[in-house]
Design an enzyme around this catalytic site. Structure first.
Site, short mmCIF file in Angstrom:
data_model
loop_
_atom_site.label_atom_id
_atom_site.label_comp_id
_atom_site.label_asym_id
_atom_site.label_seq_id
_atom_site.Cartn_x
_atom_site.Cartn_y
_atom_site.Cartn_z
N GLU A 277 0.99 -1.14 -0.25
CA GLU A 277 0.06 -0.09 -0.01
C GLU A 277 0.99 1.22 -0.14
OE1 GLU A 277 -3.32 -1.03 -0.09
OE2 GLU A 277 -4.02 1.26 0.17
N ASP B 62 -5.00 10.70 8.91
CA ASP B 62 -3.65 9.96 9.69
C ASP B 62 -3.17 10.74 10.87
OD1 ASP B 62 -2.81 8.24 7.56
OD2 ASP B 62 -2.69 9.85 6.11
N TYR C 218 -10.87 -2.70 3.17
CA TYR C 218 -10.11 -2.05 4.22
C TYR C 218 -10.82 -1.97 5.39
CZ TYR C 218 -6.30 0.40 6.12
OH TYR C 218 -4.97 0.92 6.87
#
Ligand SMILES: Cc1ncc(COP(=O)(O)O)c(C=O)c1O
Lengths: 391, 267
Positions: free
Chosen positions: B52, B63, B178
């Site tokens: 990834e 993030d 995911y």
């Protein structure tokens, strides 16, 4: 409310999937509250007896010309010092309705942080404010005010260390904390339903101003003028005038050190459509889509995106957007103080500066309403450095 | 044959051996493009089954601090999406079979133009694209552009994602699903908890194989994920932090780490 959260092509909810249930819950709580007379009665009472609404519409005695009269909608007189209090009280009530015990917020100039802190104190909600480290430095007084009211202020060191980075950090907090925390977003930007909720809670500005000018002058104004950072005071001022086709709606962006350079916050004038902070809207960015750092002497206008409804009003032609430089805003700020005895926020001075230009150019009877979104206390230290006659 | 079947072939191959996939994340351009390329090779050598890669974005809201800092370093060194595509194209020439997915943010996709972005990904030999700030509700145009380019759209499923949305994800997602192991943003956790219920629900809906990410940093997390029924795991922050802690020796450090993690995917 637009169910899909779109204003033409703009808006939407571009957030990690984990946050979608929190946004859905908020939308449901808002729709439910809007239909609940008890909610509206409580909010109205708070606005009147705690925040000091209605705010006056003041006709300038000395500014303006033979042809043009300038009226100021006095959000500077609102408790907390800016229009931000209007919608914070609404969202705090929504937070209580959803059973959340903690609120978080981003702030630029610190006005939204102050408003959130006062609501946190009033309702006994744990309050955390994210503020760009650069803004912490230039708005020290507001940091102290927030802390005095019991809020925790977290300086954000990432990126440009301003409002956009504070929003990033608040979104990150919320992605982990939504179960017990409401993200009390401070403007009409961000993912659906925030742009709609914040506009509806700020609508009171234009609603009052419209009734006040009709009572005073017996007619609608020729233009309503407001500064645009994220766009909440402008959307609040515009909303009730949108259907009045004869009324020009003018949003004033920060032209900073000039629109030809890179140091400005003129998103609608110099940006292009993109996706930031959950919404499709105009964004200041480079060719690859990296977000640019904005600039304005006023922290509240120093933001590289803008509420999606403004993007729509621009493209549809219903509203016009113009730029005012740091210099022009500071001049208007000083002029208002000297001629009317009113010290406004740097942000609001941008709107006034444009009204002064229109008044100067007016060849026929013109009625201008300027939304004076906040007062200048927070800017005193900076103003002293920039303007002090004895310095 | 479509690129995307690299995922299918990988999952089939691993299923035969009862192994889970070890997915390794690298932020392209951190600390520089050449080191990123060497790290990708080293991760594959160490045992990574799928990669990834992050294309650095200025405002990565999904993030945590480790990957944010990596994006800042990459951008400071001037890494652009075009550089990243070129790096990936070269990787593909060296590794014809390893599935590679891009993880990035919506504004980089729309700035290039949705169709153009997915076409560039396809031309670079990329198998999938995951856009961290595009939930199912906004995914349709991205899924359409991905389909037109022959790239798999990967979507995120979270423990709190409602049933109706999971069904939509099962319908639209390709390659793998995911699954975020927990609320919050990316980061390397000491301990992780898995929602086995989410994996089961996705299985019933016929979603692409569930791969767990967010917080996974140790071999014991991998073993727990495999036991919970995950088809694979993705480790990001732990790799990024490890590389940042071994300046000049990034590739060797992540190769050894990958070997330990891959070991834990085996029965
Ligand atoms: C007094 C004042 N006016 C305007 C703004 C800009 O925000 P908005 O465009 O959402 O009204 C701010 C933001 O902090 C502010 O404090």
């Amino acid at each position: 409310m637009k169910r899909d959260g779109r204003f033409g092509r703009y808006g939407g909810a571009y957030v990690p999937e984990i946050l979608m249930p929190a946004l859905d819950q908020l939308e449901a709580a808002f729709l439910d509250a809007q239909a609940d007379p008890a909610f509206n009665a409580e909010l109205d009472e708070l606005l009147a007896k705690y925040a000091g609404r209605p705010t006056p519409l003041t006709r300038c005695r000395n500014l303006g010309t033979d042809k043009a009269q300038i009226y100021l909608k006095r959000e500077d007189l609102l408790h907390g010092g800016a229009h931000k209090t209007n919608q914070v009280l609404g969202q705090a009530l929504l937070a209580l309705r959803m059973g959340k015990r903690r609120i978080i917020a981003e702030t630029g100039a610190g006005q939204h942080g102050v408003a959130t802190a006062l609501a946190g104190a009033l309702f006994g909600l744990e309050t955390r404010i994210y503020m760009g480290a650069h803004d912490v430095e230039r708005q020290r007084l507001n940091v102290f005010r927030m802390e005095l009211m019991g809020a925790e202020v977290i300086p954000v060191e990432s990126g440009s260390r301003t409002l956009k980075d504070a929003i990033n950090e608040a979104l990150r907090d919320w992605a982990a904390s939504f179960a017990d925390t409401h993200y009390l977003l401070g403007t009409v930007a961000g993912p659906h339903p925030f742009p709609t909720i914040v506009r509806e809670f700020q609508r009171v500005i234009g609603k009052e101003a419209r009734a006040q000018i009709l009572a005073e002058e017996g007619r609608l104004p020729d233009a309503v003028i407001a500064c645009v950072g994220g766009g909440s005071n402008a959307m609040g001022a515009f909303a009730d005038f949108v259907d009045d086709e004869t009324v020009r709606l003018i949003g004033v962006e920060a032209a900073g050190r000039g629109l030809d350079g890179a140091e400005h916050g003129a998103t609608l004038l110099r940006g292009r459509p993109g996706i930031l902070h959950g919404a499709e809207t105009y964004v200041l960015q480079d060719a690859d889509g990296q977000i640019s750092e904005s600039w304005s002497v006023s922290a509240g206008l120093d933001y590289p995106a803008v509420g999606p409804e403004h993007a729509y009003l621009k493209d549809s032609g219903r509203a016009d957007y113009v730029g005012v430089t740091d210099r022009e805003a500071l001049d208007a700020f000083a002029l208002l103080a000297r001629s009317e005895g009113i010290i406004c926020a740097f942000e609001s001075a941008h709107a006034l500066a444009h009204a002064l230009k229109l008044a100067e150019a007016a060849t026929q009877e013109t009625l201008l309403v300027v939304n004076l979104s906040g007062r200048g206390d927070k800017d005193m230290v900076q103003a002293q450095g920039l303007l002090a006659p004895s310095a | 044959m479509r690129n995307s079947s690299r995922y299918d072939r990988m999952f089939e191959r691993l299923a035969e051996r009862d192994e889970a996939a070890f997915g390794a994340f690298v932020m392209l351009g951190d600390p520089d493009l050449a080191t990123s390329a060497a790290m990708l090779d080293a991760l594959v050598e160490g045992g990574a089954d799928m990669l990834e890669v992050g294309i650095p974005f200025s405002d990565p809201v999904a993030d945590g601090p480790v990957i944010q800092a990596a994006a800042v370093r990459a951008l400071a060194r001037g890494a652009t999406p075009a550089d990243c595509f070129a790096l990936l194209k070269a990787f593909r020439a060296r590794h014809p079979d390893v599935p590679v997915g891009i993880l990035t943010y919506a504004n980089l996709v729309v700035a290039r133009g949705r169709d153009a972005f997915y076409r560039a990904a396809a031309e670079a030999g990329v198998d999938s694209v995951l856009v961290a700030d595009v939930p199912l509700k906004e995914a349709a145009p991205f899924v359409a552009s991905a389909g037109a380019a022959g790239v798999d759209p990967v979507l995120i499923a979270a423990p709190n994602t409602p049933a109706g949305t999971l069904a939509g994800i099962a319908d639209s997602a390709r390659g793998y699903t995911y699954c975020v192991a927990r609320a919050g943003v990316t980061g390397a956790d000491a301990e992780v908890a898995f929602d086995a219920g989410l994996l089961a629900r996705l299985g019933e809906l016929g979603a692409p194989p569930p791969v767990l990410g967010f917080g996974i940093s140790r071999p014991e997390h991998v073993r727990a994920a495999r036991r919970a029924g995950a088809a694979g795991i993705i480790t990001g922050s732990a790799i990024v932090a490890l590389a940042a802690g071994h300046p000049g020796r990034e590739a060797e450090a992540v190769r050894r780490f990958a070997a330990g993690m891959k070991d834990a995917t085996r029965p």
